[in-house]
Design a protein around this motif. Structure first.
Motif, PDB file in Angstrom:
ATOM      1  N   SER A  88      28.516  34.831  26.327  1.00  0.00           N
ATOM      2  CA  SER A  88      27.724  36.117  25.532  1.00  0.00           C
ATOM      3  C   SER A  88      28.822  37.489  25.317  1.00  0.00           C
ATOM      4  N   VAL A  89      28.319  38.442  24.163  1.00  0.00           N
ATOM      5  CA  VAL A  89      29.368  39.383  24.527  1.00  0.00           C
ATOM      6  C   VAL A  89      29.322  40.238  25.118  1.00  0.00           C
ATOM      7  N   GLY A  90      30.148  40.710  25.453  1.00  0.00           N
ATOM      8  CA  GLY A  90      30.412  42.408  26.340  1.00  0.00           C
ATOM      9  C   GLY A  90      30.996  41.719  27.459  1.00  0.00           C
ATOM     10  N   SER A  91      31.362  42.437  29.036  1.00  0.00           N
ATOM     11  CA  SER A  91      32.333  42.958  29.855  1.00  0.00           C
ATOM     12  C   SER A  91      31.994  42.290  31.203  1.00  0.00           C
ATOM     13  N   SER A  92      32.496  41.622  31.746  1.00  0.00           N
ATOM     14  CA  SER A  92      32.864  41.125  33.269  1.00  0.00           C
ATOM     15  C   SER A  92      34.114  41.141  33.577  1.00  0.00           C
ATOM     16  N   VAL A  93      33.737  41.196  35.179  1.00  0.00           N
ATOM     17  CA  VAL A  93      35.079  41.267  36.413  1.00  0.00           C
ATOM     18  C   VAL A  93      35.005  39.976  37.073  1.00  0.00           C
ATOM     19  N   VAL A  94      36.259  39.396  37.045  1.00  0.00           N
ATOM     20  CA  VAL A  94      35.887  38.184  37.930  1.00  0.00           C
ATOM     21  C   VAL A  94      37.142  38.721  39.222  1.00  0.00           C
ATOM     22  N   THR A  95      36.291  37.960  40.213  1.00  0.00           N
ATOM     23  CA  THR A  95      37.023  38.719  41.919  1.00  0.00           C
ATOM     24  C   THR A  95      37.269  37.070  42.404  1.00  0.00           C
ATOM     25  N   ALA A  96      38.391  37.307  42.599  1.00  0.00           N
ATOM     26  CA  ALA A  96      38.787  35.983  43.716  1.00  0.00           C
ATOM     27  C   ALA A  96      39.466  37.109  45.269  1.00  0.00           C
ATOM     28  N   THR A  97      37.964  36.196  45.819  1.00  0.00           N
ATOM     29  CA  THR A  97      38.557  36.909  47.246  1.00  0.00           C
ATOM     30  C   THR A  97      39.139  35.797  48.443  1.00  0.00           C
ATOM     31  N   VAL A  98      40.320  36.269  48.398  1.00  0.00           N
ATOM     32  CA  VAL A  98      41.261  35.456  49.795  1.00  0.00           C
ATOM     33  C   VAL A  98      41.131  35.522  50.982  1.00  0.00           C
ATOM     34  N   ARG A  99      40.527  34.399  51.588  1.00  0.00           N
ATOM     35  CA  ARG A  99      40.536  34.857  52.432  1.00  0.00           C
ATOM     36  C   ARG A  99      40.967  33.689  53.873  1.00  0.00           C
ATOM     37  N   LYS A 100      41.508  33.787  55.336  1.00  0.00           N
ATOM     38  CA  LYS A 100      42.421  33.282  56.234  1.00  0.00           C
ATOM     39  C   LYS A 100      40.960  32.244  57.419  1.00  0.00           C
ATOM     40  N   ASN A 101      41.762  31.099  57.548  1.00  0.00           N
ATOM     41  CA  ASN A 101      40.841  30.394  58.421  1.00  0.00           C
ATOM     42  C   ASN A 101      39.385  31.092  59.286  1.00  0.00           C
ATOM     43  N   ASN A 102      39.606  32.836  59.488  1.00  0.00           N
ATOM     44  CA  ASN A 102      38.539  32.694  60.404  1.00  0.00           C
ATOM     45  C   ASN A 102      37.796  33.533  59.456  1.00  0.00           C
ATOM     46  N   ASN A 103      38.033  34.007  58.639  1.00  0.00           N
ATOM     47  CA  ASN A 103      37.210  34.229  56.774  1.00  0.00           C
ATOM     48  C   ASN A 103      37.256  35.093  56.651  1.00  0.00           C
ATOM     49  N   ASP A 104      38.198  35.675  57.623  1.00  0.00           N
ATOM     50  CA  ASP A 104      38.532  37.567  57.412  1.00  0.00           C
ATOM     51  C   ASP A 104      39.236  37.308  55.610  1.00  0.00           C
ATOM     52  N   VAL A 105      38.722  39.122  55.445  1.00  0.00           N
ATOM     53  CA  VAL A 105      39.283  38.633  54.276  1.00  0.00           C
ATOM     54  C   VAL A 105      41.306  39.566  53.861  1.00  0.00           C
ATOM     55  N   VAL A 106      41.774  38.731  53.105  1.00  0.00           N
ATOM     56  CA  VAL A 106      43.033  38.959  53.066  1.00  0.00           C
ATOM     57  C   VAL A 106      43.073  40.257  51.875  1.00  0.00           C
ATOM     58  N   ARG A 107      42.761  39.886  50.558  1.00  0.00           N
ATOM     59  CA  ARG A 107      43.125  40.587  49.163  1.00  0.00           C
ATOM     60  C   ARG A 107      41.678  40.069  48.665  1.00  0.00           C
ATOM     61  N   LYS A 108      41.161  41.375  48.168  1.00  0.00           N
ATOM     62  CA  LYS A 108      40.622  40.784  46.452  1.00  0.00           C
ATOM     63  C   LYS A 108      41.237  41.075  45.350  1.00  0.00           C
ATOM     64  N   LEU A 109      41.512  40.247  44.247  1.00  0.00           N
ATOM     65  CA  LEU A 109      41.801  40.324  42.937  1.00  0.00           C
ATOM     66  C   LEU A 109      40.534  40.077  42.020  1.00  0.00           C
ATOM     67  N   LYS A 110      41.480  40.876  40.972  1.00  0.00           N
ATOM     68  CA  LYS A 110      40.474  41.304  39.859  1.00  0.00           C
ATOM     69  C   LYS A 110      40.868  40.843  38.765  1.00  0.00           C
ATOM     70  N   CYS A 111      40.045  40.278  38.166  1.00  0.00           N
ATOM     71  CA  CYS A 111      40.627  40.129  36.403  1.00  0.00           C
ATOM     72  C   CYS A 111      39.092  39.988  35.790  1.00  0.00           C
ATOM     73  N   LYS A 112      40.005  41.596  35.398  1.00  0.00           N
ATOM     74  CA  LYS A 112      38.812  42.465  33.659  1.00  0.00           C
ATOM     75  C   LYS A 112      38.387  41.224  32.554  1.00  0.00           C
ATOM     76  N   VAL A 113      37.597  40.932  31.963  1.00  0.00           N
ATOM     77  CA  VAL A 113      37.146  40.225  31.182  1.00  0.00           C
ATOM     78  C   VAL A 113      36.548  40.365  30.032  1.00  0.00           C
ATOM     79  N   LYS A 114      36.688  41.079  28.955  1.00  0.00           N
ATOM     80  CA  LYS A 114      36.116  41.133  28.059  1.00  0.00           C
ATOM     81  C   LYS A 114      35.654  39.522  26.736  1.00  0.00           C
ATOM     82  N   VAL A 115      34.667  39.758  26.410  1.00  0.00           N
ATOM     83  CA  VAL A 115      33.936  38.658  25.614  1.00  0.00           C
ATOM     84  C   VAL A 115      33.719  39.504  24.021  1.00  0.00           C
ATOM     85  N   SER A 116      34.308  38.897  23.210  1.00  0.00           N
ATOM     86  CA  SER A 116      34.107  39.355  21.704  1.00  0.00           C
ATOM     87  C   SER A 116      32.799  38.180  20.955  1.00  0.00           C
TER      88      SER A 116
END
Length: 220
Positions: A88-116
């Protein structure tokens, strides 16, 4: 063979870097990243979002800040990818969370999405172009509603006369007549523009007559 003293090794390394003989970036670990950080979609369209430079012992999970605007479907073939659905029309942010095998967060990557909104109509301000071989002109279609970011597909009936690229830039190739068509894939609506590439004066008169005839036939 005697080992090189640490001080001498350090001096040689610094000297090599200064001369550009040693690429220190080659030893720098590449960090995970997304293929895009910003995304413009129209309702009911999809995009494949992917994480690059993921190490073997790392995993990634994707989340949407607003699932009612953008939903996510994991790629069965690759855990590094996800299909982004514009709902639907609006905005959202998709977050890709990268973790190690022990579940520790390495990095969070974000993609801004606009739907028209999906476009409902398309037209050209110019219905006819007179060009010389080698000339270029950008056909900017008028799309309604103007909040839609849907991009049409451009085609030339005769690329030997004039070509058109994905941005609507027309390039005149050789004398003749062709039609440039822009099509909205969402609903099949089209806009057309007649392109006349000039040659000799006689050829120009003949092309003009053919254009008038084609318009009259189209009106009947």
């Amino acid at each position: 063979m005697k080992k090189m003293p640490a001080i001498l090794l350090s001096v040689l390394l610094s000297f090599s870097i200064a001369l550009g003989l040693f690429d220190v970036t080659a030893f720098a670990a590449k960090k995970p990243k997304l293929n895009v950080s910003k995304l413009s979609l129209t309702v009911n369209t999809d995009f494949n979002l992917r994480v690059y430079n993921l190490k073997k012992k790392q995993k990634v999970t994707f989340t949407s800040a607003d699932p009612q605007v953008v939903s996510l479907e994991p790629d069965a073939k690759s855990p590094k990818r996800v299909v982004v659905h514009a709902i639907s029309v609006g905005s959202s942010v998709v977050t890709a969370t990268v973790r190690k095998n022990n579940n520790d967060v390495v990095r969070k990557l974000k993609c801004k999405v606009k739907v028209s909104p999906t476009a409902i109509s398309i037209k050209f301000f110019k219905r006819k172009l007179d060009m010389n071989p080698g000339d270029q002109f950008e056909l900017a279609p008028v799309i309604k509603p103007n909040t839609s970011r849907e991009q049409p597909i451009f085609e030339s009936d005769d690329p030997s006369v004039a070509t058109v690229n994905s941005r609507g830039v027309v390039t005149a190739v050789s004398p003749g007549l062709t039609t440039i068509t822009a099509t909205l894939l969402s609903n099949g609506q089209t806009a057309t523009c007649t392109v006349i590439v000039k040659g000799s004066d006689d050829d120009d008169d003949s092309l003009e007559e053919n254009t008038i005839k084609n318009r009259l036939l189209g009106e009947d």
